[in-house]
Design an enzyme around this catalytic site. Sequence first.
Site, PDB file in Angstrom:
ATOM      1  N   LYS A   1     -30.673 -54.980  -5.904  1.00 31.78           N
ATOM      2  CA  LYS A   1     -30.889 -53.686  -5.232  1.00 31.78           C
ATOM      3  C   LYS A   1     -31.059 -52.544  -6.223  1.00 31.78           C
ATOM      4  CE  LYS A   1     -26.059 -52.710  -4.203  1.00 31.78           C
ATOM      5  NZ  LYS A   1     -25.762 -51.687  -5.200  1.00 31.78           N
TER       6      LYS A   1
ATOM      7  N   ARG B   1     -15.620 -58.268  -5.979  1.00 28.33           N
ATOM      8  CA  ARG B   1     -16.638 -57.343  -5.466  1.00 28.33           C
ATOM      9  C   ARG B   1     -17.453 -57.991  -4.357  1.00 28.33           C
ATOM     10  NH1 ARG B   1     -18.514 -56.543 -10.933  1.00 28.33           N
ATOM     11  NH2 ARG B   1     -20.587 -56.104 -10.171  1.00 28.33           N
TER      12      ARG B   1
ATOM     13  N   ARG C   1     -20.478 -47.499   1.325  1.00 28.59           N
ATOM     14  CA  ARG C   1     -20.061 -48.868   1.049  1.00 28.59           C
ATOM     15  C   ARG C   1     -19.010 -49.359   2.037  1.00 28.59           C
ATOM     16  NH1 ARG C   1     -21.299 -49.682  -4.542  1.00 28.59           N
ATOM     17  NH2 ARG C   1     -20.553 -51.614  -5.415  1.00 28.59           N
TER      18      ARG C   1
ATOM     19  N   ARG D   1     -26.717 -61.003 -15.877  1.00 31.07           N
ATOM     20  CA  ARG D   1     -26.562 -59.591 -16.225  1.00 31.07           C
ATOM     21  C   ARG D   1     -25.352 -59.397 -17.156  1.00 31.07           C
ATOM     22  NH1 ARG D   1     -25.559 -55.636 -11.338  1.00 31.07           N
ATOM     23  NH2 ARG D   1     -23.430 -56.379 -11.528  1.00 31.07           N
TER      24      ARG D   1
ATOM     25  N   ARG E   1     -21.492 -55.578 -18.918  1.00 32.26           N
ATOM     26  CA  ARG E   1     -20.766 -54.608 -18.085  1.00 32.26           C
ATOM     27  C   ARG E   1     -19.298 -54.979 -17.990  1.00 32.26           C
ATOM     28  NH1 ARG E   1     -23.646 -52.819 -12.483  1.00 32.26           N
ATOM     29  NH2 ARG E   1     -21.515 -53.059 -11.768  1.00 32.26           N
TER      30      ARG E   1
HETATM   31  P1  AMP Z   1     -22.172 -50.679  -8.356  1.00 24.58           P
HETATM   32  O1  AMP Z   1     -22.940 -50.388  -9.605  1.00 24.58           O
HETATM   33  O2  AMP Z   1     -22.825 -50.106  -7.126  1.00 24.58           O
HETATM   34  O3  AMP Z   1     -21.851 -52.134  -8.210  1.00 24.58           O
HETATM   35  O4  AMP Z   1     -20.774 -49.909  -8.489  1.00 24.58           O
HETATM   36  C1  AMP Z   1     -19.870 -50.220  -9.533  1.00 24.58           C
HETATM   37  C2  AMP Z   1     -18.451 -49.847  -9.121  1.00 24.58           C
HETATM   38  O5  AMP Z   1     -18.380 -48.435  -8.828  1.00 24.58           O
HETATM   39  C3  AMP Z   1     -17.969 -50.512  -7.842  1.00 24.58           C
HETATM   40  O6  AMP Z   1     -17.463 -51.815  -8.071  1.00 24.58           O
HETATM   41  C4  AMP Z   1     -16.882 -49.540  -7.389  1.00 24.58           C
HETATM   42  O7  AMP Z   1     -15.720 -49.694  -8.170  1.00 24.58           O
HETATM   43  C5  AMP Z   1     -17.493 -48.201  -7.741  1.00 24.58           C
HETATM   44  N1  AMP Z   1     -18.286 -47.661  -6.608  1.00 24.58           N
HETATM   45  C6  AMP Z   1     -19.649 -47.492  -6.552  1.00 24.58           C
HETATM   46  N2  AMP Z   1     -20.036 -46.989  -5.380  1.00 24.58           N
HETATM   47  C7  AMP Z   1     -18.907 -46.821  -4.649  1.00 24.58           C
HETATM   48  C8  AMP Z   1     -18.639 -46.354  -3.331  1.00 24.58           C
HETATM   49  N3  AMP Z   1     -19.634 -45.953  -2.505  1.00 24.58           N
HETATM   50  N4  AMP Z   1     -17.352 -46.318  -2.917  1.00 24.58           N
HETATM   51  C9  AMP Z   1     -16.344 -46.699  -3.725  1.00 24.58           C
HETATM   52  N5  AMP Z   1     -16.528 -47.178  -4.969  1.00 24.58           N
HETATM   53  C10 AMP Z   1     -17.780 -47.245  -5.442  1.00 24.58           C
END
Ligand code: AMP
Length: 199
Positions: free
Chosen positions: A16, A147, A91, A130, A136
Amino acid sequence: MTSTRLLIVGPQGSGKGTQGIRIADTFGVPVVSTGDIFRANIKEGTDLGLQVKAITDAGDLVPDEVTFAIVKDRLEQPDAAEGFLLDGFPRNVAQVALLDEFLTGRGEALDAVIELNVPREESLKRIALRAQEQGRSDDTEAAIAHRLDIYERETAPILAVYRSSGIVDTIDGVGTLDEITERIVAALEARGLARTAAA
Ligand code: AMP
């Protein structure tokens, strides 16, 4: 003036992030990625970064008020006035309500929600790749599994909310990058959304 307000939803490793950038480019809107904003803050050592590092490393969700505050701030920037593509927010169902209240207050609404469908094994394969390429800090095996569980438990239910408004396009996320982009663009064009001339 036409607007294009989009949300892309999919499990970690669904592609995504990559597709979000391509689609935002094609439709001439900025990407608003909460994960990217958190990572940038962690890298720069800001107060927000310090506040969220342990949470994101564990694969947990940052509290809704903290996350919504940064989204609101970003959506209030002039470049998001006519549209945006949200990646990673909302989310959970509570965040859907926060976003809805904010957009409604501005006389706006999402035009489409792109759901990227990828089998769990394929997601895991892509995240492992990745992890090798980008290193990361939240791509450890335990945090990845956590996750994906949070996605299924908290994030997938937001689709039912949007489905009831008839704005969800479910896209097969298996294929080449170009094939998947074309599927998404076709679905959005079928909704009457127009790509920008330059794209
Ligand atoms: P992502 O890159 O979207 O996978 O986000 C990485 C991390 O950021 C996630 O595992 C959460 O810890 C935090 N995070 C990102 N977006 C949100 C959200 N909308 N609500 C809460 N935590 C978030």
